[in-house]
Design a protein around this motif. Structure first.
Motif, PDB file in Angstrom:
ATOM      1  N   LEU A 120       0.855  -1.198   0.000  1.00 14.14           N
ATOM      2  CA  LEU A 120       0.000   0.000   0.000  1.00 14.14           C
ATOM      3  C   LEU A 120       0.889   1.245   0.000  1.00 14.14           C
ATOM      4  O   LEU A 120       1.569   1.518   0.997  1.00 14.14           O
ATOM      5  N   PRO A 121       0.913   2.013  -1.093  1.00 14.94           N
ATOM      6  CA  PRO A 121       1.866   3.124  -1.193  1.00 14.94           C
ATOM      7  C   PRO A 121       1.613   4.230  -0.173  1.00 14.94           C
ATOM      8  O   PRO A 121       0.462   4.462   0.227  1.00 14.94           O
ATOM      9  N   ASP A 122       2.682   4.919   0.182  1.00 13.85           N
ATOM     10  CA  ASP A 122       2.563   6.069   1.086  1.00 13.85           C
ATOM     11  C   ASP A 122       1.652   7.108   0.430  1.00 13.85           C
ATOM     12  O   ASP A 122       1.782   7.387  -0.765  1.00 13.85           O
ATOM     13  N   GLY A 123       0.768   7.690   1.217  1.00 22.38           N
ATOM     14  CA  GLY A 123      -0.072   8.789   0.730  1.00 22.38           C
ATOM     15  C   GLY A 123      -1.302   8.338  -0.039  1.00 22.38           C
ATOM     16  O   GLY A 123      -2.254   9.100  -0.194  1.00 22.38           O
ATOM     17  N   TRP A 124      -1.292   7.101  -0.501  1.00 22.91           N
ATOM     18  CA  TRP A 124      -2.406   6.607  -1.344  1.00 22.91           C
ATOM     19  C   TRP A 124      -3.728   6.659  -0.566  1.00 22.91           C
ATOM     20  O   TRP A 124      -4.745   7.142  -1.084  1.00 22.91           O
ATOM     21  N   ILE A 125      -3.704   6.178   0.657  1.00 20.80           N
ATOM     22  CA  ILE A 125      -4.916   6.200   1.489  1.00 20.80           C
ATOM     23  C   ILE A 125      -5.118   7.609   2.059  1.00 20.80           C
ATOM     24  O   ILE A 125      -6.232   8.152   2.050  1.00 20.80           O
ATOM     25  N   GLU A 126      -4.033   8.204   2.547  1.00 28.73           N
ATOM     26  CA  GLU A 126      -4.116   9.482   3.255  1.00 28.73           C
ATOM     27  C   GLU A 126      -4.698  10.587   2.378  1.00 28.73           C
ATOM     28  O   GLU A 126      -5.342  11.508   2.884  1.00 28.73           O
ATOM     29  N   ASP A 127      -4.490  10.518   1.065  1.00 32.84           N
ATOM     30  CA  ASP A 127      -4.961  11.585   0.171  1.00 32.84           C
ATOM     31  C   ASP A 127      -6.385  11.361  -0.342  1.00 32.84           C
ATOM     32  O   ASP A 127      -6.902  12.159  -1.117  1.00 32.84           O
ATOM     33  N   ALA A 128      -6.991  10.240   0.051  1.00 34.38           N
ATOM     34  CA  ALA A 128      -8.338   9.926  -0.451  1.00 34.38           C
ATOM     35  C   ALA A 128      -9.414  10.517   0.460  1.00 34.38           C
ATOM     36  O   ALA A 128      -9.132  10.980   1.571  1.00 34.38           O
ATOM     37  N   SER A 129     -10.676  10.468  -0.020  1.00 31.23           N
ATOM     38  CA  SER A 129     -11.803  10.867   0.834  1.00 31.23           C
ATOM     39  C   SER A 129     -12.347   9.672   1.605  1.00 31.23           C
ATOM     40  O   SER A 129     -12.935   9.827   2.675  1.00 31.23           O
ATOM     41  N   LEU A 130     -12.191   8.490   1.010  1.00 25.64           N
ATOM     42  CA  LEU A 130     -12.801   7.305   1.635  1.00 25.64           C
ATOM     43  C   LEU A 130     -12.020   6.048   1.256  1.00 25.64           C
ATOM     44  O   LEU A 130     -11.595   5.898   0.101  1.00 25.64           O
ATOM     45  N   LEU A 131     -11.823   5.177   2.237  1.00 20.98           N
ATOM     46  CA  LEU A 131     -11.224   3.853   2.014  1.00 20.98           C
ATOM     47  C   LEU A 131     -12.341   2.823   2.080  1.00 20.98           C
ATOM     48  O   LEU A 131     -13.095   2.807   3.058  1.00 20.98           O
ATOM     49  N   HIS A 132     -12.453   1.972   1.051  1.00 23.19           N
ATOM     50  CA  HIS A 132     -13.454   0.905   1.093  1.00 23.19           C
ATOM     51  C   HIS A 132     -12.748  -0.454   1.173  1.00 23.19           C
ATOM     52  O   HIS A 132     -11.893  -0.757   0.347  1.00 23.19           O
ATOM     53  N   VAL A 133     -13.116  -1.249   2.178  1.00 25.76           N
ATOM     54  CA  VAL A 133     -12.559  -2.597   2.308  1.00 25.76           C
ATOM     55  C   VAL A 133     -13.699  -3.596   2.500  1.00 25.76           C
ATOM     56  O   VAL A 133     -14.819  -3.207   2.841  1.00 25.76           O
TER      57      VAL A 133
END
Ligand code: ADP
Ligand code: ELE
Length: 317
Positions: A120-133
């Motif tokens: 999981l790349p750095d910033g990939w999640i942090e820059d999003a509005s929502l994480l879906h799992v």
């Protein structure tokens, strides 16, 4: 590339489905495609105009290339890790009778199941509005489970909303084994989707309404109960909002839940009210049942508008 609104990750497999009704033992015609819960949602979101990114591991093989190519063609930002030590997984779908569908998984040890935190790349999640799992990934392997927990922790500390679809698959783990794993993730999410049977796996003694209250007490603001043809119910704080499903002739209900989630999340990100959100989600779920593929019938905004208008005339342009 600008940051995605929604990021999601998990396993997408090649999908072979019989093109005729009858047992796999005798089937001749097969169609090749792809499918996976998270990319079904990602494709549904992309069609509804949401910027979305999916990450997954694929094998160093033609099916892995097909997975990446097909999802990319749907407008999803695709990030694959090519795993040279494991093959792309496979899902086989048969129609034993006109009224039934059976899904067989060939995914143990697959590339997709070997996803890990470091993918999981750095910033990939942090820059999003929502994480879906979904609840599929944490049951694939210990590294996949650790990746889901790490992703959720990263999202929470960055103030990124977390969406979780329980998506319990009995082929991956017994309910008693899966229950605590899935409950831990649900209690860390902001919004949880599931069917009544799935909430029963999280909280065995509770009704769906009681499960929603337990989730709320744990910090999860919104619980969405998917109810098949009957539609869906949202539990948000003390409010309970119900919405009937659309009456359709269902051909293949696999993928309805993922299309529903895409419809719901797209409306949530647009800031629509709960009634409009549920109506859109129910429409997306119903539309996904109208053709055989898992995600192919997920609507664009134009398809959706036409369906909601009840327009069944032929399109002539
Ligand atoms: N036969 C159907 N007729 C109309 N809508 C349906 C039908 N099956 C599913 N849906 C829609 O899709 C949503 C998700 O389907 P459901 O079967 O509840 O979830 P899942 O696929 O996750 O098990 C439902 O809440 C509903 O909106
Ligand atoms: O990835 C997996 O393990 C899958 O099972 C992929 C499924 O085809 C979809 O997740 C459909 O699921 P529903 O929308 O709940 O019908």
């Amino acid at each position: 590339m600008t940051a995605a609104s929604v990021v999601t990750f998990g396993e997408t497999m090649a999908l072979v489905r019989t093109t005729e009704i009858g047992s796999l033992r005798h089937a001749h015609g097969m169609a090749l495609g792809i499918g996976g819960a998270e990319t079904n949602v990602a494709i549904g979101l992309a069609r509804l105009g949401v910027a979305v990114s999916w990450l997954g591991r694929v094998g160093d093989d033609s099916l892995g290339e097909r997975v990446a190519r097909e999802i990319r063609a749907e407008g999803v930002d695709v990030r694959t890790v090519v795993d040279t030590d494991a093959p792309t997984g496979l899902m086989v779908k048969e129609r034993p009778s006109a009224a039934s569908t059976a899904v067989h998984y060939y995914r143990a040890g697959s590339a997709g199941s070997r996803i890990a935190d470091a993918d999981l790349p750095d910033g990939w999640i942090e820059d999003a509005s929502l994480l879906h799992v979904t609840g599929i990934t944490p049951l694939l392997s210990s590294t996949a489970r650790s990746a889901v927990l790490a992703a959720v922790a990263r999202a929470r500390s960055a103030g990124v909303r977390v969406s979780f679809d329980i998506n319990y698959r009995s082929a991956l783990a017994a309910a008693t084994v899966a229950g605590p794993v899935l409950r831990e993730i649900a209690e860390l999410a902001d919004i949880v989707f599931g069917g009544a049977d799935e909430f029963g796996i999280l909280y065995p003694e509770a009704s769906s309404a009681e499960a929603a209250a337990l989730l709320r007490d744990a910090g999860c603001a919104t619980t969405v109960l998917k109810q098949g043809p009957a539609g869906a119910t949202v539990f948000a704080g003390d409010a309970v909002v119900e919405s009937s499903g659309f009456v359709i002739d269902a051909i293949d209900t696999v993928g309805a839940g993922d299309a529903f989630v895409a419809g719901y999340l797209s409306a949530l990100l647009e800031g629509l009210d709960v009634d409009t959100t549920l109506r859109r989600a129910n429409a997306c779920g119903a539309m996904a049942c109208l053709t055989p593929g898992d995600w192919e019938a997920a609507p664009t905004l134009r398809d959706l508008a036409r369906f909601l208008d009840g327009d069944s005339d032929p399109v002539r342009r």
